[in-house]
Write a protein that holds these residues in place. Structure first.
Motif, PDB file in Angstrom:
ATOM      1  N   PRO A 127       9.699  36.773  11.991  1.00 26.62           N
ATOM      2  CA  PRO A 127       9.629  37.826  10.972  1.00 26.62           C
ATOM      3  C   PRO A 127       9.490  37.296   9.553  1.00 26.62           C
ATOM      4  CG  PRO A 127      11.865  37.618  11.816  1.00 26.62           C
ATOM      5  CD  PRO A 127      10.995  36.758  12.683  1.00 26.62           C
ATOM      6  N   HIS A 128       9.901  36.036   9.320  1.00 28.67           N
ATOM      7  CA  HIS A 128       9.805  35.490   7.966  1.00 28.67           C
ATOM      8  C   HIS A 128       8.352  35.335   7.522  1.00 28.67           C
ATOM      9  CE1 HIS A 128      13.891  34.173   9.266  1.00 28.67           C
ATOM     10  NE2 HIS A 128      14.182  34.537   8.033  1.00 28.67           N
ATOM     11  N   GLN A 129       7.471  35.068   8.460  1.00 34.75           N
ATOM     12  CA  GLN A 129       6.058  34.937   8.118  1.00 34.75           C
ATOM     13  C   GLN A 129       5.491  36.289   7.673  1.00 34.75           C
ATOM     14  OE1 GLN A 129       3.552  33.583  11.369  1.00 34.75           O
ATOM     15  NE2 GLN A 129       2.279  32.439   9.958  1.00 34.75           N
ATOM     16  N   ALA A 130       5.826  37.350   8.412  1.00 33.08           N
ATOM     17  CA  ALA A 130       5.378  38.691   8.027  1.00 33.08           C
ATOM     18  C   ALA A 130       5.971  39.095   6.687  1.00 33.08           C
ATOM     19  CB  ALA A 130       5.763  39.700   9.109  1.00 33.08           C
ATOM     20  N   LEU A 131       7.245  38.758   6.470  1.00 31.65           N
ATOM     21  CA  LEU A 131       7.895  39.096   5.200  1.00 31.65           C
ATOM     22  C   LEU A 131       7.210  38.391   4.036  1.00 31.65           C
ATOM     23  CD1 LEU A 131      10.187  40.368   3.548  1.00 31.65           C
ATOM     24  CD2 LEU A 131      11.585  38.367   4.118  1.00 31.65           C
ATOM     25  N   ALA A 132       6.918  37.100   4.189  1.00 34.29           N
ATOM     26  CA  ALA A 132       6.269  36.343   3.114  1.00 34.29           C
ATOM     27  C   ALA A 132       4.923  36.956   2.747  1.00 34.29           C
ATOM     28  CB  ALA A 132       6.097  34.886   3.517  1.00 34.29           C
ATOM     29  N   ALA A 133       4.144  37.347   3.748  1.00 35.14           N
ATOM     30  CA  ALA A 133       2.837  37.933   3.476  1.00 35.14           C
ATOM     31  C   ALA A 133       2.970  39.278   2.790  1.00 35.14           C
ATOM     32  CB  ALA A 133       2.048  38.071   4.784  1.00 35.14           C
ATOM     33  N   ALA A 134       3.936  40.093   3.219  1.00 34.33           N
ATOM     34  CA  ALA A 134       4.124  41.410   2.607  1.00 34.33           C
ATOM     35  C   ALA A 134       4.619  41.299   1.171  1.00 34.33           C
ATOM     36  CB  ALA A 134       5.105  42.235   3.440  1.00 34.33           C
ATOM     37  N   ARG A 202     -13.243  47.975  -1.572  1.00 28.64           N
ATOM     38  CA  ARG A 202     -13.518  46.637  -1.069  1.00 28.64           C
ATOM     39  C   ARG A 202     -14.456  46.704   0.119  1.00 28.64           C
ATOM     40  NH1 ARG A 202      -8.660  43.632   0.385  1.00 28.64           N
ATOM     41  NH2 ARG A 202      -7.842  44.436  -1.563  1.00 28.64           N
ATOM     42  N   TRP A 203     -15.037  45.548   0.442  1.00 24.80           N
ATOM     43  CA  TRP A 203     -15.905  45.451   1.611  1.00 24.80           C
ATOM     44  C   TRP A 203     -15.203  44.753   2.771  1.00 24.80           C
ATOM     45  CZ3 TRP A 203     -16.985  40.643   3.625  1.00 24.80           C
ATOM     46  CH2 TRP A 203     -16.666  39.550   2.811  1.00 24.80           C
ATOM     47  N   LEU A 204     -14.070  44.087   2.497  1.00 24.46           N
ATOM     48  CA  LEU A 204     -13.325  43.352   3.504  1.00 24.46           C
ATOM     49  C   LEU A 204     -11.953  43.989   3.640  1.00 24.46           C
ATOM     50  CD1 LEU A 204     -13.030  40.783   5.328  1.00 24.46           C
ATOM     51  CD2 LEU A 204     -12.145  39.616   3.291  1.00 24.46           C
ATOM     52  N   ALA A 205     -11.618  44.443   4.846  1.00 22.02           N
ATOM     53  CA  ALA A 205     -10.329  45.099   5.051  1.00 22.02           C
ATOM     54  C   ALA A 205      -9.192  44.088   4.963  1.00 22.02           C
ATOM     55  CB  ALA A 205     -10.301  45.797   6.410  1.00 22.02           C
ATOM     56  N   GLY A 206      -8.031  44.555   4.527  1.00 18.74           N
ATOM     57  CA  GLY A 206      -6.848  43.711   4.482  1.00 18.74           C
ATOM     58  C   GLY A 206      -6.820  42.800   3.284  1.00 18.74           C
ATOM     59  N   HIS A 207      -6.631  41.503   3.519  1.00 20.47           N
ATOM     60  CA  HIS A 207      -6.534  40.533   2.429  1.00 20.47           C
ATOM     61  C   HIS A 207      -7.885  40.322   1.773  1.00 20.47           C
ATOM     62  CE1 HIS A 207      -5.837  36.582   0.479  1.00 20.47           C
ATOM     63  NE2 HIS A 207      -4.640  37.091   0.304  1.00 20.47           N
ATOM     64  N   PRO A 208      -7.931  40.166   0.443  1.00 19.04           N
ATOM     65  CA  PRO A 208      -9.221  39.998  -0.236  1.00 19.04           C
ATOM     66  C   PRO A 208      -9.918  38.676   0.046  1.00 19.04           C
ATOM     67  CG  PRO A 208      -7.400  39.754  -1.795  1.00 19.04           C
ATOM     68  CD  PRO A 208      -6.796  40.237  -0.507  1.00 19.04           C
ATOM     69  N   GLY A 209      -9.286  37.780   0.778  1.00 12.98           N
ATOM     70  CA  GLY A 209      -9.926  36.507   1.095  1.00 12.98           C
ATOM     71  C   GLY A 209      -9.599  35.441   0.065  1.00 12.98           C
ATOM     72  N   ALA A 210     -10.209  34.290   0.195  1.00 11.84           N
ATOM     73  CA  ALA A 210      -9.952  33.178  -0.723  1.00 11.84           C
ATOM     74  C   ALA A 210     -10.472  33.519  -2.113  1.00 11.84           C
ATOM     75  CB  ALA A 210     -10.629  31.910  -0.213  1.00 11.84           C
ATOM     76  N   PRO A 211      -9.828  32.999  -3.150  1.00 10.85           N
ATOM     77  CA  PRO A 211     -10.316  33.248  -4.504  1.00 10.85           C
ATOM     78  C   PRO A 211     -11.701  32.660  -4.706  1.00 10.85           C
ATOM     79  CG  PRO A 211      -8.617  31.542  -4.509  1.00 10.85           C
ATOM     80  CD  PRO A 211      -8.633  32.124  -3.140  1.00 10.85           C
ATOM     81  N   LEU A 241      -0.790  21.288  -0.177  1.00  9.68           N
ATOM     82  CA  LEU A 241       0.183  22.363   0.053  1.00  9.68           C
ATOM     83  C   LEU A 241      -0.317  23.361   1.096  1.00  9.68           C
ATOM     84  CD1 LEU A 241       1.356  23.153  -3.595  1.00  9.68           C
ATOM     85  CD2 LEU A 241       2.727  22.083  -1.786  1.00  9.68           C
ATOM     86  N   GLY A 242      -1.608  23.640   1.095  1.00  5.56           N
ATOM     87  CA  GLY A 242      -2.177  24.582   2.061  1.00  5.56           C
ATOM     88  C   GLY A 242      -1.682  26.005   1.889  1.00  5.56           C
ATOM     89  N   PRO A 243      -1.750  26.601   0.685  1.00  7.71           N
ATOM     90  CA  PRO A 243      -1.258  27.968   0.507  1.00  7.71           C
ATOM     91  C   PRO A 243      -2.110  28.973   1.276  1.00  7.71           C
ATOM     92  CG  PRO A 243      -2.471  27.241  -1.440  1.00  7.71           C
ATOM     93  CD  PRO A 243      -2.336  26.043  -0.545  1.00  7.71           C
ATOM     94  N   ALA A 244      -1.447  29.991   1.829  1.00  6.54           N
ATOM     95  CA  ALA A 244      -2.141  31.005   2.620  1.00  6.54           C
ATOM     96  C   ALA A 244      -1.180  32.165   2.852  1.00  6.54           C
ATOM     97  CB  ALA A 244      -2.616  30.430   3.955  1.00  6.54           C
ATOM     98  N   PRO A 245      -1.688  33.330   3.244  1.00 10.00           N
ATOM     99  CA  PRO A 245      -0.788  34.443   3.571  1.00 10.00           C
ATOM    100  C   PRO A 245       0.217  34.051   4.651  1.00 10.00           C
ATOM    101  CG  PRO A 245      -3.050  35.227   3.414  1.00 10.00           C
ATOM    102  CD  PRO A 245      -3.105  33.728   3.348  1.00 10.00           C
ATOM    103  N   CYS A 263      -1.440  28.984  -6.047  1.00 14.81           N
ATOM    104  CA  CYS A 263      -0.999  29.210  -4.668  1.00 14.81           C
ATOM    105  C   CYS A 263      -0.954  30.700  -4.355  1.00 14.81           C
ATOM    106  CB  CYS A 263       0.378  28.586  -4.443  1.00 14.81           C
ATOM    107  SG  CYS A 263       0.394  26.780  -4.358  1.00 14.81           S
ATOM    108  N   ALA A 264      -0.482  31.486  -5.304  1.00 12.65           N
ATOM    109  CA  ALA A 264      -0.419  32.933  -5.100  1.00 12.65           C
ATOM    110  C   ALA A 264      -1.810  33.541  -4.980  1.00 12.65           C
ATOM    111  CB  ALA A 264       0.346  33.588  -6.248  1.00 12.65           C
TER     112      ALA A 264
END
Length: 393
Positions: A127-134, A202-211, A241-245, A263-264
């Motif tokens: 659940p911590h992974q889902a929490l971090a992304a939210a 947006r054209w991509l559902a969910g996360h906007p993707g990489a900057p 570091l490999g930042p990601a959702p 990273c954010a």
């Protein structure tokens, strides 16, 4: 390839009467498998054997062993974080008759569009992974597991989110309302929103993707007296570091927050720890400038690190051994990245990382930037060398 003799139809249930295709499949079924509430409401024929779905592995065993037509009843859209993937992993290709997904139904109940929402699962997962992304995203839906909803809602509310709980969707006891002040049972869905709940086309559902770019120039950040991680260094730091959702990153001694903000921008949940109140304000302004969400934690490390949520990765500039050792002990990260200006600290820091169970590596970076000269000529302007060390478990 489908297992020989296995004939499986998966029917999604959302509380509405079964359609003609679902009714026909049920009428022909020898075995019907589902949760008690689904078995109770579905038009299961008297001749069919009924098996209650309680444990997934046992259910999959039952599906594999039964010959003849078998129907599996599942909530919402069974192809969306549902049982279809598990069946296919066992070599069973089912016929699928979906209903409205629980996520779509939950957002519909609060009258909110959701093509810009992250959909996350804490069911059978960390659940911590889902929490971090939210925490890092303005709009998210979390599929909860028993015992997780209350803690997830509390953490999201503490971060200033508005949280809705969608309980017992598709049943007469259906309830979708704000979670604040409620004694939550085990809702199907938690919806986490920043306020106001604005959405962007947006054209991509969910996360906007990489900057669209990273290792941004120094003038992309407000900073003090060039006290900022240089872009050439920041590029390697981000790579290590490999930042990601879904990933939590501590930036210890964040300064102006250039690493934290970058990273954010990749969707990580970032906690920027900084002792200087003026620098904390700069971090907030830089985050607002780049339209990202991060947590600014004012305090002096290592004491300020106590009580923070565990991190997947840590970035520390300067190489204070007491702070670095405490951060590793408290966060237990998989990755650690350190930048150093003094050559004397390199060996000490590599030894510290190795002693903490990390495979230590590093590099010296010394960039020379193009600088203009008269007559449209250029020279190379050397930057100060920086050591970048990293460790990975």
């Amino acid at each position: 390839m489908n297992q020989q003799g296995v004939n499986v139809t998966v029917i999604g249930c959302d509380g509405r009467p079964a359609g003609s295709d679902a009714t026909k499949a049920l009428a022909e079924a020898r075995t019907v498998i589902g949760a008690p509430r689904h078995l109770r409401l579905a038009p299961v024929p008297p001749h069919a054997e009924q098996i209650e779905l309680r444990h997934l592995d046992e259910t999959l065993d039952a599906v594999s062993q039964h010959q003849g037509p078998t129907v599996v009843l599942a909530s919402g859209d069974p192809g969306f974080f549902g049982i279809v993937r598990a069946l296919r992993a066992r070599g069973i290709t089912p016929r699928v008759i979906p209903a409205v997904s629980s996520v779509a139904l939950a957002f519909a109940k609060i009258g909110l569009d959701w093509d810009d929402a992250l959909v996350l699962s804490a069911h059978g997962r960390d659940p911590h992974q889902a929490l971090a992304a939210a925490l890092a995203h303005p709009k998210a839906a979390i599929l909860t597991a028993p015992g997780t909803a209350r803690d997830l809602a509390r953490e999201l509310q503490a971060a200033g989110k508005t949280v809705y709980a969608a309980e017992r969707l598709g049943t007469p006891e259906e309830n979708v309302a704000e979670a604040a002040g409620r004694d939550l049972a085990d809702p199907n869905i938690l919806i986490s929103l920043d306020e106001p709940a604005e959405s962007q086309p947006r054209w991509l559902a969910g996360h906007p993707g990489a900057p669209d770019g990273w290792a941004l120039p120094e003038d992309a950040f407000e900073h003090r007296d060039s006290m900022i991680t240089k872009p050439e260094v920041r590029a390697l730091v981000l790579a290590r570091l490999g930042p990601a959702p879904g990933r939590t990153i501590w930036d210890v001694g964040a300064g102006s927050g250039s690493v934290a903000v970058e990273c954010a921008r990749f969707g990580a949940h970032v906690i920027a720890v900084e002792s200087d109140p003026a620098q904390c304000d700069k971090i907030r302004r830089n985050a607002e400038r780049h339209q990202v969400r991060l947590r600014v934690h004012h305090g002096r490390a290592p004491e300020a690190l106590i009580g923070l949520p565990p991190a997947d990765a840590i970035f520390a500039g300067g190489g204070d051994h007491g702070v670095l050792a405490a951060a590793i002990r408290l966060a237990s990260p998989r990755k650690v990245v350190v930048t150093l200006a003094a050559v004397q600290r390199v060996g000490e820091t590599a030894t510290l990382l190795a002693g903490q169970g990390y495979r230590a590596d590093g590099v010296q970076l010394q960039a020379s930037r193009l600088a203009p000269l008269p007559g449209r000529n250029h020279r190379l302007a050397a930057q100060n060398p920086v050591f970048v060390l990293w460790g990975q478990r």
